[in-house]
Design an enzyme around this catalytic site. Structure first.
Site, mmCIF file in Angstrom:
data_model
loop_
_atom_site.group_PDB
_atom_site.id
_atom_site.type_symbol
_atom_site.label_atom_id
_atom_site.label_comp_id
_atom_site.label_asym_id
_atom_site.label_seq_id
_atom_site.Cartn_x
_atom_site.Cartn_y
_atom_site.Cartn_z
ATOM 1 N N GLY A 5 -54.719 -45.077 99.125
ATOM 2 C CA GLY A 5 -53.330 -44.857 99.438
ATOM 3 C C GLY A 5 -53.269 -43.560 98.887
ATOM 4 O O GLY A 5 -53.766 -42.932 98.133
ATOM 5 N N THR A 6 -51.451 -43.534 98.487
ATOM 6 C CA THR A 6 -50.917 -42.269 97.990
ATOM 7 C C THR A 6 -50.785 -42.510 96.216
ATOM 8 O O THR A 6 -50.657 -41.368 95.888
ATOM 9 C CB THR A 6 -49.623 -41.206 98.531
ATOM 10 O OG1 THR A 6 -49.128 -43.158 98.665
ATOM 11 C CG2 THR A 6 -50.036 -41.745 99.512
ATOM 12 N N MET A 7 -51.306 -43.516 96.220
ATOM 13 C CA MET A 7 -50.656 -44.370 94.740
ATOM 14 C C MET A 7 -51.788 -44.795 94.025
ATOM 15 O O MET A 7 -51.547 -45.854 95.116
ATOM 16 C CB MET A 7 -49.248 -44.501 94.385
ATOM 17 C CG MET A 7 -48.427 -42.713 94.378
ATOM 18 S SD MET A 7 -48.252 -42.432 93.442
ATOM 19 C CE MET A 7 -48.186 -42.686 91.590
ATOM 20 N N ASN A 8 -51.586 -45.248 92.706
ATOM 21 C CA ASN A 8 -52.794 -46.055 92.543
ATOM 22 C C ASN A 8 -52.417 -47.212 92.034
ATOM 23 O O ASN A 8 -52.789 -48.732 91.548
ATOM 24 C CB ASN A 8 -53.434 -46.033 90.812
ATOM 25 C CG ASN A 8 -53.798 -44.898 90.781
ATOM 26 O OD1 ASN A 8 -55.144 -44.571 92.373
ATOM 27 N ND2 ASN A 8 -54.224 -43.384 89.973
ATOM 28 N N LYS A 41 -54.243 -51.213 92.701
ATOM 29 C CA LYS A 41 -55.265 -51.620 93.345
ATOM 30 C C LYS A 41 -55.934 -51.595 92.056
ATOM 31 O O LYS A 41 -57.351 -52.850 91.961
ATOM 32 C CB LYS A 41 -55.430 -49.939 93.666
ATOM 33 C CG LYS A 41 -56.103 -49.365 92.529
ATOM 34 C CD LYS A 41 -56.616 -47.840 93.140
ATOM 35 C CE LYS A 41 -56.976 -46.557 92.048
ATOM 36 N NZ LYS A 41 -57.587 -47.305 91.103
ATOM 37 N N GLU A 47 -61.153 -45.699 90.994
ATOM 38 C CA GLU A 47 -61.424 -44.609 91.116
ATOM 39 C C GLU A 47 -62.291 -43.749 92.014
ATOM 40 O O GLU A 47 -62.799 -42.580 91.806
ATOM 41 C CB GLU A 47 -61.185 -43.735 89.049
ATOM 42 C CG GLU A 47 -60.225 -44.345 88.725
ATOM 43 C CD GLU A 47 -58.549 -44.112 89.020
ATOM 44 O OE1 GLU A 47 -58.364 -43.053 90.375
ATOM 45 O OE2 GLU A 47 -57.729 -43.906 88.559
ATOM 46 N N ALA A 48 -62.357 -44.358 93.048
ATOM 47 C CA ALA A 48 -62.958 -44.046 94.622
ATOM 48 C C ALA A 48 -62.748 -42.470 94.681
ATOM 49 O O ALA A 48 -64.571 -41.621 95.379
ATOM 50 C CB ALA A 48 -63.327 -44.660 95.940
ATOM 51 N N GLN A 49 -61.490 -42.162 94.498
ATOM 52 C CA GLN A 49 -61.722 -40.699 95.377
ATOM 53 C C GLN A 49 -62.721 -39.378 94.177
ATOM 54 O O GLN A 49 -62.791 -38.727 94.687
ATOM 55 C CB GLN A 49 -59.785 -40.179 94.983
ATOM 56 C CG GLN A 49 -59.850 -39.941 93.830
ATOM 57 C CD GLN A 49 -59.733 -41.412 92.912
ATOM 58 O OE1 GLN A 49 -59.735 -42.328 93.758
ATOM 59 N NE2 GLN A 49 -58.446 -41.104 92.191
ATOM 60 N N CYS A 75 -41.503 -43.662 99.745
ATOM 61 C CA CYS A 75 -41.547 -42.705 99.320
ATOM 62 C C CYS A 75 -39.923 -42.737 98.315
ATOM 63 O O CYS A 75 -39.224 -43.197 98.455
ATOM 64 C CB CYS A 75 -40.856 -41.379 100.652
ATOM 65 S SG CYS A 75 -39.937 -40.003 99.538
#
Length: 190
Positions: free
Chosen positions: A9-12, A15, A86-88, A143
């Site tokens: 996603g765009t934010m944590n 998760k 934190e897979a990114q 948003c």
């Protein structure tokens, strides 16, 4: 049949709670899990998965040179599932190791992370997970300035938008805001 699953996603938002919930459900049935997280994320100490509501659990910290496949192969007992937070922040070789854990060891992997950074570029781990995952699931966020779907992350420092700089910045005065494309380029902040 085991799969490599990437939830991004765009934010944590939420998760970490989902990771802890999945781990609890497996363990409640007497099934072991391995929880891993990037060693880059030091906000709550190295090797911890923690949520903003105070839930916290120790995890194996993935360093630059961590051999994930070797680590899982050498465990005394084969886990029922691998959970990654934190897979990114993973490197290409880590993601390929995770794919091999699924394919060669038949252990499912669930990875959770952000898709893109504040510059609107993919993180290295996200890029390779998007390429290799058997199943993708987008965590939708709204948003902060309107009701459209947030597809980008706006980084601000003392209320001013930041579009350049190092991709990974942990700690400091910055704030990350989920935004749509329109508000990424024209945020209503001063």
């Amino acid at each position: 049949m085991a799969q490599l699953y990437y939830k991004y996603g765009t934010m944590n938002s939420g998760k970490t709670i989902e990771i802890l919930k999945v781990a609890h459900n497996y363990e409640e049935q007497g099934k072991s899990v391995v929880i891993m997280t990037s060693a880059i994320d030091t906000r709550d100490g190295v090797g911890y998965v923690s949520s903003r509501i105070g839930m916290r659990r120790q995890a194996m910290a993935i360093e630059e040179d961590t051999d994930i496949l070797g680590y899982i192969k050498n465990l005394p007992e084969k886990p029922f599932c691998i959970l990654i937070d934190e897979a990114q922040f993973l490197k290409r070789h880590h993601v390929y190791d995770l794919a091999r854990v699924v394919d060669e060891l038949d252990v499912p992997v669930m990875a959770f992370g952000l898709k893109n950074d504040f510059r609107n570029e993919l993180f290295e781990g996200s890029k390779h997970l998007l390429l290799l995952a058997d199943k993708l699931d987008e965590i939708k966020t709204i948003c902060q300035f309107c009701s459209k779907k947030a597809t980008m992350v706006l980084r601000t420092d003392h209320g001013h938008p930041i579009y350049d700089g190092e991709q990974i910045q942990i700690g400091g005065n910055e704030t990350y805001i989920p935004v749509c494309r329109k508000h990424y380029f024209n945020p209503p902040i001063h």
